[in-house]
Design an enzyme around this catalytic site. Sequence first.
Site, PDB file in Angstrom:
ATOM      1  N   SER A  70      -5.915   1.927   4.296  1.00 39.19           N
ATOM      2  CA  SER A  70      -6.828   1.066   3.301  1.00 39.19           C
ATOM      3  C   SER A  70      -7.222  -0.237   3.970  1.00 39.19           C
ATOM      4  CB  SER A  70      -5.732   0.708   2.463  1.00 39.19           C
ATOM      5  OG  SER A  70      -6.445  -0.210   1.285  1.00 39.19           O
TER       6      SER A  70
ATOM      7  N   ASP B 292     -11.651  -5.013  -5.159  1.00 36.55           N
ATOM      8  CA  ASP B 292     -11.782  -4.334  -6.238  1.00 36.55           C
ATOM      9  C   ASP B 292     -12.474  -5.031  -7.504  1.00 36.55           C
ATOM     10  OD1 ASP B 292     -11.038  -2.050  -4.986  1.00 36.55           O
ATOM     11  OD2 ASP B 292      -9.097  -2.079  -5.910  1.00 36.55           O
TER      12      ASP B 292
ATOM     13  N   GLU C 231     -15.891   5.439  -5.600  1.00 35.41           N
ATOM     14  CA  GLU C 231     -15.288   4.235  -6.232  1.00 35.41           C
ATOM     15  C   GLU C 231     -16.267   3.131  -6.491  1.00 35.41           C
ATOM     16  OE1 GLU C 231     -10.556   4.591  -4.550  1.00 35.41           O
ATOM     17  OE2 GLU C 231     -11.790   2.837  -4.138  1.00 35.41           O
TER      18      GLU C 231
ATOM     19  N   HIS D 221     -15.023  -0.541  -5.511  1.00 31.97           N
ATOM     20  CA  HIS D 221     -14.311  -0.932  -4.293  1.00 31.97           C
ATOM     21  C   HIS D 221     -15.560  -1.617  -3.252  1.00 31.97           C
ATOM     22  CE1 HIS D 221     -11.509  -0.573  -0.855  1.00 31.97           C
ATOM     23  NE2 HIS D 221     -12.755  -0.684  -0.426  1.00 31.97           N
TER      24      HIS D 221
ATOM     25  N   HIS E 258      -8.149  -2.503   2.135  1.00 30.63           N
ATOM     26  CA  HIS E 258      -7.247  -3.667   1.409  1.00 30.63           C
ATOM     27  C   HIS E 258      -6.196  -4.456   2.541  1.00 30.63           C
ATOM     28  CE1 HIS E 258      -9.050  -3.532  -2.545  1.00 30.63           C
ATOM     29  NE2 HIS E 258      -9.071  -2.026  -2.520  1.00 30.63           N
TER      30      HIS E 258
ATOM     31  N   GLN F 183       0.946  -1.158   0.048  1.00 30.44           N
ATOM     32  CA  GLN F 183      -0.025  -0.020  -0.009  1.00 30.44           C
ATOM     33  C   GLN F 183       1.003   1.282  -0.040  1.00 30.44           C
ATOM     34  OE1 GLN F 183      -3.324  -0.056  -0.398  1.00 30.44           O
ATOM     35  NE2 GLN F 183      -3.446   2.010  -0.344  1.00 30.44           N
TER      36      GLN F 183
ATOM     37  N   ALA G 242      -5.623   5.015  -0.842  1.00 33.54           N
ATOM     38  CA  ALA G 242      -5.506   5.225   0.439  1.00 33.54           C
ATOM     39  C   ALA G 242      -3.931   5.462   1.050  1.00 33.54           C
ATOM     40  CB  ALA G 242      -6.316   3.916   1.062  1.00 33.54           C
TER      41      ALA G 242
HETATM   42 ZN   LIG Z   1     -10.173  -0.763  -3.643  1.00 36.24          ZN
END
Ligand SMILES: [Zn+2]
Length: 271
Positions: free
Chosen positions: A182, A191, A239, A242, A184, A146, A177
């Site tokens: 994030s 995503d 987004e 996401h 993630h 990230q 992010a």
């Molecule tokens: Zn994402």
Amino acid sequence: MEHSDSIEKRPKSSKRKSKHKQQMLTMVFIIVVIAFALGFLLGLLVGTKKEPKIEFIPAPAPVVSEEVTAPKEVIPEKDLPWNLTLVNFENELSADFEPAEVAEADNGYVVDARIADAAKKMIADARAKDNVRIIALSGYRDHAYQKELFDNKVERLQQEKGYSVSKAREEAATVVAVPGTSEHQLGLALDLVDARHVKLDNSQENTAAYKWLYQHCHEYGFIVRYPNGKTDITGIIYEPWHFRYVGVEAATFIMEKGITLEEYLTDYYTE
Ligand SMILES: [Zn+2]
């Protein structure tokens, strides 16, 4: 003729007038003296009467409403079940946070093992039931990765737009992010795009995949995490790719109401 006439008349009338005037003055003088005398006597009787003080009362200060810029208080992370963990610009994950176990969701991308089946089923159902082909473009990312993504974005903004480091970081943060913020890294986000339109931009919202996911993702426990028009709350741009796992119950509530996870946790969630 006129002239002599007026001369003739004047002394007579002025005499009469001045006599009348004198009488009037005398009377006024007497009245004034009596009035003064009465006033003096009255003053003696009543004593010195204080003039009422006219106090200065300041006008009430205008009511200035406090600016509503203070972030809403959210329920501390420790009180939330794992699936509702809040990660955003105000709630960071430590650099060493990682899911206890990961498993593949789609296209080689892994997620927290607890949500892998839900993700797989969602993608499989879209295809089987409605012939919609969804493909994952991102899943779990560790902190280092990230950071790499973020730093790359900052660098690109500096080069392409000539931004200062701070300006570039600020701008990058709305798109990628900041490391630690994030979902993630949390392992609960994916995503997802249309296999026929593999692009991470707003055009994704017009795809069959997004339309299907928007309608059905809650059935599998997922939400559109960064909806359009909610950037001031999430800190992240719209987004339409996401998706975040929060569990079926919360997801159904959030998608039905069209709110964000932040709003859900602040205004609706009770332990
Ligand atoms: Zn994402």
